[in-house]
Design an enzyme around this catalytic site. Structure first.
Site, PDB file in Angstrom:
ATOM      1  N   GLU A 245       0.872  -1.174   0.000  1.00  0.00           N
ATOM      2  CA  GLU A 245       0.000   0.000   0.000  1.00  0.00           C
ATOM      3  C   GLU A 245       0.908   1.221   0.000  1.00  0.00           C
ATOM      4  O   GLU A 245       1.541   1.551   0.996  1.00  0.00           O
ATOM      5  CB  GLU A 245      -0.908   0.043   1.227  1.00  0.00           C
ATOM      6  CG  GLU A 245      -1.909   1.191   1.125  1.00  0.00           C
ATOM      7  CD  GLU A 245      -2.511   1.582   2.464  1.00  0.00           C
ATOM      8  OE1 GLU A 245      -2.843   2.782   2.616  1.00  0.00           O
ATOM      9  OE2 GLU A 245      -2.631   0.721   3.346  1.00  0.00           O
TER      10      GLU A 245
ATOM     11  N   CYS B 194      -2.794   8.513   3.761  1.00  0.00           N
ATOM     12  CA  CYS B 194      -2.619   8.022   2.390  1.00  0.00           C
ATOM     13  C   CYS B 194      -3.805   8.373   1.514  1.00  0.00           C
ATOM     14  O   CYS B 194      -3.671   8.488   0.298  1.00  0.00           O
ATOM     15  CB  CYS B 194      -2.379   6.513   2.396  1.00  0.00           C
ATOM     16  SG  CYS B 194      -3.680   5.570   3.214  1.00  0.00           S
TER      17      CYS B 194
END
Length: 360
Positions: free
Chosen positions: A132, A166
């Site tokens: 990720e 994020c």
């Protein structure tokens, strides 16, 4: 082992290595309160996914990270059978040593550069890999949206956790019919965000966790100014000890600017005017990343049609910067590979094994 819905048995991956170098640290100053609260939740979800099928999780808490994630892992280790979770604290050398172990999977949250290095390091070992990585998450505000409501929501999406998420909103595109109203409402909302001690209930903007990120923000501000962007608020470091940066908003931006191309990971945003839905989708997809994207519109059918065209792992309608444990979390392009959360995330830590049985 647990029976799967498909009728086969899924043993867990024996040992999984995870490394998360502070993707979502707490909004804390660099001195006195290193934070780590939001990241601790992220790490907790990863450990839970791994532990659920009985795998062993070994997590590298890099030296940049606050104590929160380590506390989560220590707690997880106490509550798993046979000490199935362990925390390793250190910098790059610790992560490299972890990759050298006999592990069955590597699960990393962090920068694209480090993710690429990890992928290369395990490329000849045929182990499970989940990355990720970064994002440059866009949102489009259609001409039928309420500019005030959209501005308030997106200001929060861009500045929450001081932009250190994020899935923070990092690019905003607004239809030309409501552009001016939206921009004014956005700036007015940001002006209400108080900067200060993160332990105070009325504080909204804390400090940047890592000092080097201030240089990234300075460079993006300078680049945007040099290329004609209009600075509406902020644009400089804050005063006092700690890694403070002013909430920063630019208008009249374009894709020649680093602000609209490269991950910011801080309290800074660019707002670009578009003439129609077609231009908005083209610009939203004009990126090497693909983590999240969103659309604000009163028309559900219109929003869904636009969202279907967006190259992103998660899409939002009239909301932003959120994660659900019930939905898969993934990225396209340089935002990574693999899936976390939901039943798909749990399955990431398993390996299918087909049993063909016949009674003698």
């Amino acid at each position: 082992m647990r029976p799967s819905p498909q009728g086969h048995i899924e043993p867990p991956c024996a040992t999984a290595g995870a490394a998360t170098p502070g993707v979502e640290p707490g909004t804390a100053p660099s001195e006195g309160n290193p934070g780590g609260g939001a990241e601790a939740a992220t790490v907790g979800a990863a450990v839970a996914d791994a532990a659920a099928p009985g795998a062993t999780a070994c997590r590298d808490a890099e030296g940049k990270t606050g104590p929160g994630p380590v506390v989560v892992l220590d707690t997880a280790a106490e509550r798993t059978v046979g000490g199935a979770a362990a925390a390793l604290v250190g910098a790059g050398a610790v992560g490299a040593a972890l990759l050298e172990q006999k592990i069955d999977g590597v699960f990393f949250t962090g920068s694209h550069a480090t993710g690429a290095h990890i992928a290369q390091a395990v490329s000849n070992r045929f182990v499970k890999l989940q990355l990720e990585l970064g994002g440059k998450d866009p949102t489009y505000v259609c001409d039928d949206a309420d500019p005030q409501a959209a501005a308030e929501s997106l200001a929060d999406g861009a500045m929450y956790n001081t932009g250190q998420s994020c899935c923070s909103v990092e690019r905003i595109y607004v239809h030309e019919k409501i552009y001016d109203k939206f921009v004014q409402a956005f700036v007015d909302t940001v002006k209400t965000f108080k900067t200060g001690d993160p332990m105070s209930d009325d504080t909204y903007i804390g400090a940047i966790t890592r000092a080097p990120q201030l240089d990234v923000l300075d460079a993006q501000v300078a680049d945007a100014k040099a290329k004609g962007a209009k600075l509406l608020i902020g644009g400089a470091r804050g005063a006092g000890p700690g890694n403070w940066y002013q909430p920063t908003v630019f208008a009249d931006v374009n894709h020649k600017m680093d602000l609209m191309r490269e991950e910011s990971f801080g309290p800074i945003i660019g707002i670009q005017k578009v003439k129609d839905d077609v231009e908005a989708v083209r610009l939203m997809n004009d990126t090497r990343y693909g983590l999240t994207a969103g659309v604000f519109s009163h028309d559900e059918a219109r929003a869904k049609a636009l969202m279907a065209q967006l190259n992103a792992g998660s899409v939002y309608w009239n909301c932003c910067d959120r994660v659900s444990p019930r939905l898969p979390w993934s990225g396209h392009g340089d935002s990574g590979v693999g899936v976390t959360l939901s039943t798909y995330g749990i399955q990431t830590f398993t390996r299918p094994k087909a049993w063909h049985l016949r009674q003698a």
